[in-house]
Design a protein around this motif. Structure first.
Motif, PDB file in Angstrom:
ATOM      1  N   LEU A   1       0.662  -1.159  -0.115  1.00 39.11           N
ATOM      2  CA  LEU A   1       0.058   0.059  -0.193  1.00 39.11           C
ATOM      3  C   LEU A   1       0.824   1.228  -0.076  1.00 39.11           C
ATOM      4  O   LEU A   1       0.481   2.154  -0.804  1.00 39.11           O
ATOM      5  CB  LEU A   1      -0.701   0.041   1.011  1.00 39.11           C
ATOM      6  CG  LEU A   1      -2.151  -1.056   1.146  1.00 39.11           C
ATOM      7  CD1 LEU A   1      -2.738  -1.003   2.182  1.00 39.11           C
ATOM      8  CD2 LEU A   1      -2.871  -0.855   0.192  1.00 39.11           C
ATOM      9  N   ALA A   2       1.938   1.159   0.839  1.00 42.59           N
ATOM     10  CA  ALA A   2       2.762   2.663   1.015  1.00 42.59           C
ATOM     11  C   ALA A   2       3.399   2.790  -0.276  1.00 42.59           C
ATOM     12  O   ALA A   2       3.513   3.882  -0.789  1.00 42.59           O
ATOM     13  CB  ALA A   2       3.769   2.394   2.202  1.00 42.59           C
ATOM     14  N   LYS A   3       3.863   1.713  -0.694  1.00 40.23           N
ATOM     15  CA  LYS A   3       4.893   1.939  -2.204  1.00 40.23           C
ATOM     16  C   LYS A   3       3.710   1.920  -3.526  1.00 40.23           C
ATOM     17  O   LYS A   3       4.473   2.913  -4.312  1.00 40.23           O
ATOM     18  CB  LYS A   3       5.830   0.555  -2.176  1.00 40.23           C
ATOM     19  CG  LYS A   3       6.559   0.634  -3.534  1.00 40.23           C
ATOM     20  CD  LYS A   3       7.574  -0.419  -3.474  1.00 40.23           C
ATOM     21  CE  LYS A   3       8.378  -0.290  -4.740  1.00 40.23           C
ATOM     22  NZ  LYS A   3       9.295  -1.591  -4.906  1.00 40.23           N
ATOM     23  N   GLU A   4       2.921   1.245  -3.329  1.00 39.19           N
ATOM     24  CA  GLU A   4       2.274   1.312  -4.885  1.00 39.19           C
ATOM     25  C   GLU A   4       0.913   1.619  -4.982  1.00 39.19           C
ATOM     26  O   GLU A   4       0.368   1.885  -6.128  1.00 39.19           O
ATOM     27  CB  GLU A   4       2.344  -0.301  -5.258  1.00 39.19           C
ATOM     28  CG  GLU A   4       3.680  -0.937  -5.286  1.00 39.19           C
ATOM     29  CD  GLU A   4       3.959  -1.979  -6.254  1.00 39.19           C
ATOM     30  OE1 GLU A   4       3.105  -2.119  -7.386  1.00 39.19           O
ATOM     31  OE2 GLU A   4       4.663  -2.808  -6.087  1.00 39.19           O
ATOM     32  N   VAL A   5       0.032   1.977  -3.667  1.00 38.33           N
ATOM     33  CA  VAL A   5      -0.936   2.361  -3.647  1.00 38.33           C
ATOM     34  C   VAL A   5      -1.345   3.837  -3.413  1.00 38.33           C
ATOM     35  O   VAL A   5      -1.740   4.788  -4.221  1.00 38.33           O
ATOM     36  CB  VAL A   5      -1.968   1.760  -2.990  1.00 38.33           C
ATOM     37  CG1 VAL A   5      -3.693   2.168  -2.906  1.00 38.33           C
ATOM     38  CG2 VAL A   5      -2.146   0.186  -3.538  1.00 38.33           C
ATOM     39  N   VAL A   6      -0.755   4.356  -2.227  1.00 38.80           N
ATOM     40  CA  VAL A   6      -0.728   5.501  -1.641  1.00 38.80           C
ATOM     41  C   VAL A   6      -0.295   6.615  -2.575  1.00 38.80           C
ATOM     42  O   VAL A   6      -1.058   7.671  -2.809  1.00 38.80           O
ATOM     43  CB  VAL A   6      -0.184   5.581  -0.360  1.00 38.80           C
ATOM     44  CG1 VAL A   6      -0.239   6.944   0.247  1.00 38.80           C
ATOM     45  CG2 VAL A   6      -1.081   4.845   0.877  1.00 38.80           C
ATOM     46  N   PRO A   7       1.021   6.664  -3.115  1.00 38.21           N
ATOM     47  CA  PRO A   7       1.403   7.644  -3.930  1.00 38.21           C
ATOM     48  C   PRO A   7       0.710   7.812  -5.382  1.00 38.21           C
ATOM     49  O   PRO A   7       0.679   8.848  -5.699  1.00 38.21           O
ATOM     50  CB  PRO A   7       2.817   7.081  -4.391  1.00 38.21           C
ATOM     51  CG  PRO A   7       3.219   6.154  -3.320  1.00 38.21           C
ATOM     52  CD  PRO A   7       1.835   5.310  -3.067  1.00 38.21           C
ATOM     53  N   ASN A   8      -0.159   6.926  -5.619  1.00 38.62           N
ATOM     54  CA  ASN A   8      -0.953   6.859  -6.899  1.00 38.62           C
ATOM     55  C   ASN A   8      -2.350   7.053  -6.682  1.00 38.62           C
ATOM     56  O   ASN A   8      -3.237   7.183  -7.547  1.00 38.62           O
ATOM     57  CB  ASN A   8      -0.752   5.564  -7.734  1.00 38.62           C
ATOM     58  CG  ASN A   8       0.946   5.435  -8.129  1.00 38.62           C
ATOM     59  OD1 ASN A   8       1.492   6.607  -8.532  1.00 38.62           O
ATOM     60  ND2 ASN A   8       1.513   4.313  -7.607  1.00 38.62           N
ATOM     61  N   TYR A   9      -2.811   6.880  -5.528  1.00 37.91           N
ATOM     62  CA  TYR A   9      -4.572   6.666  -5.216  1.00 37.91           C
ATOM     63  C   TYR A   9      -5.249   8.122  -5.766  1.00 37.91           C
ATOM     64  O   TYR A   9      -6.194   7.651  -6.448  1.00 37.91           O
ATOM     65  CB  TYR A   9      -4.456   6.564  -3.792  1.00 37.91           C
ATOM     66  CG  TYR A   9      -5.845   6.150  -3.274  1.00 37.91           C
ATOM     67  CD1 TYR A   9      -6.316   4.919  -3.583  1.00 37.91           C
ATOM     68  CD2 TYR A   9      -6.957   7.076  -2.624  1.00 37.91           C
ATOM     69  CE1 TYR A   9      -7.615   4.581  -3.096  1.00 37.91           C
ATOM     70  CE2 TYR A   9      -8.281   6.970  -2.379  1.00 37.91           C
ATOM     71  CZ  TYR A   9      -8.655   5.518  -2.710  1.00 37.91           C
ATOM     72  OH  TYR A   9      -9.902   5.094  -2.404  1.00 37.91           O
ATOM     73  N   SER A  10      -4.779   9.168  -5.518  1.00 35.35           N
ATOM     74  CA  SER A  10      -5.237  10.405  -5.900  1.00 35.35           C
ATOM     75  C   SER A  10      -5.579  10.290  -7.828  1.00 35.35           C
ATOM     76  O   SER A  10      -6.812  10.905  -8.083  1.00 35.35           O
ATOM     77  CB  SER A  10      -4.985  11.552  -5.471  1.00 35.35           C
ATOM     78  OG  SER A  10      -3.606  11.817  -6.083  1.00 35.35           O
ATOM     79  N   ALA A  11      -4.621   9.986  -8.155  1.00 33.54           N
ATOM     80  CA  ALA A  11      -4.644   9.936  -9.453  1.00 33.54           C
ATOM     81  C   ALA A  11      -5.655   8.902 -10.287  1.00 33.54           C
ATOM     82  O   ALA A  11      -6.523   8.943 -11.117  1.00 33.54           O
ATOM     83  CB  ALA A  11      -3.354   9.564 -10.234  1.00 33.54           C
ATOM     84  N   TRP A  12      -5.685   7.844  -9.477  1.00 28.61           N
ATOM     85  CA  TRP A  12      -6.694   6.561  -9.860  1.00 28.61           C
ATOM     86  C   TRP A  12      -8.046   7.135  -9.505  1.00 28.61           C
ATOM     87  O   TRP A  12      -8.861   6.616 -10.202  1.00 28.61           O
ATOM     88  CB  TRP A  12      -6.321   5.410  -8.803  1.00 28.61           C
ATOM     89  CG  TRP A  12      -5.121   4.907  -9.397  1.00 28.61           C
ATOM     90  CD1 TRP A  12      -4.156   5.121 -10.356  1.00 28.61           C
ATOM     91  CD2 TRP A  12      -4.228   3.677  -8.547  1.00 28.61           C
ATOM     92  NE1 TRP A  12      -2.917   4.378 -10.058  1.00 28.61           N
ATOM     93  CE2 TRP A  12      -3.046   3.568  -8.968  1.00 28.61           C
ATOM     94  CE3 TRP A  12      -4.620   3.228  -7.332  1.00 28.61           C
ATOM     95  CZ2 TRP A  12      -2.333   2.649  -8.403  1.00 28.61           C
ATOM     96  CZ3 TRP A  12      -3.710   2.158  -6.466  1.00 28.61           C
ATOM     97  CH2 TRP A  12      -2.740   1.889  -7.497  1.00 28.61           C
TER      98      TRP A  12
END
Length: 99
Positions: free
Chosen positions: A5-16
């Motif tokens: 989550l910290a590496k692959e989801v959180v940094p991209n979440y708003s764009a998704w």
């Protein structure tokens, strides 16, 4: 789960969220790191877990990271149990095959 989550989801979440969905590659990565298929029997390439505990941990970690994993949760918490319970062996081999 926390590292994923910290590496692959959180940094991209708003764009998704703006896009309306995460890219398909995030599901492949989740599978590669062992998040998907934990409850799938080992004979079908899964982890063989028989309880819902792992699903609860996924939910807790997603809440902790302030992200939603709606479509992933639907497949792991709703669809997969139906397949495991109601599918015949031919259907299980088709839908639960390991990668």
């Amino acid at each position: 789960m926390r590292k994923f989550l910290a590496k692959e989801v959180v940094p991209n979440y708003s764009a998704w969220e703006k896009r309306g969905a995460p890219p398909g590659e995030v599901y492949r990565r989740a599978g590669e790191v062992g998040i998907l298929g934990v409850q799938i029997p080992e004979m079908h390439g899964g982890g063989g877990e028989h309880t819902f505990k792992f699903n609860a941990v996924l939910t807790e970690e997603a809440f902790r990271a302030c992200v939603g994993l709606g479509s992933l949760r639907v497949h792991m918490d709703v669809v997969l149990p139906y397949i495991l319970h109601f599918a015949n062996q031919e259907q299980k081999q088709r839908w639960l095959r390991g990668s």
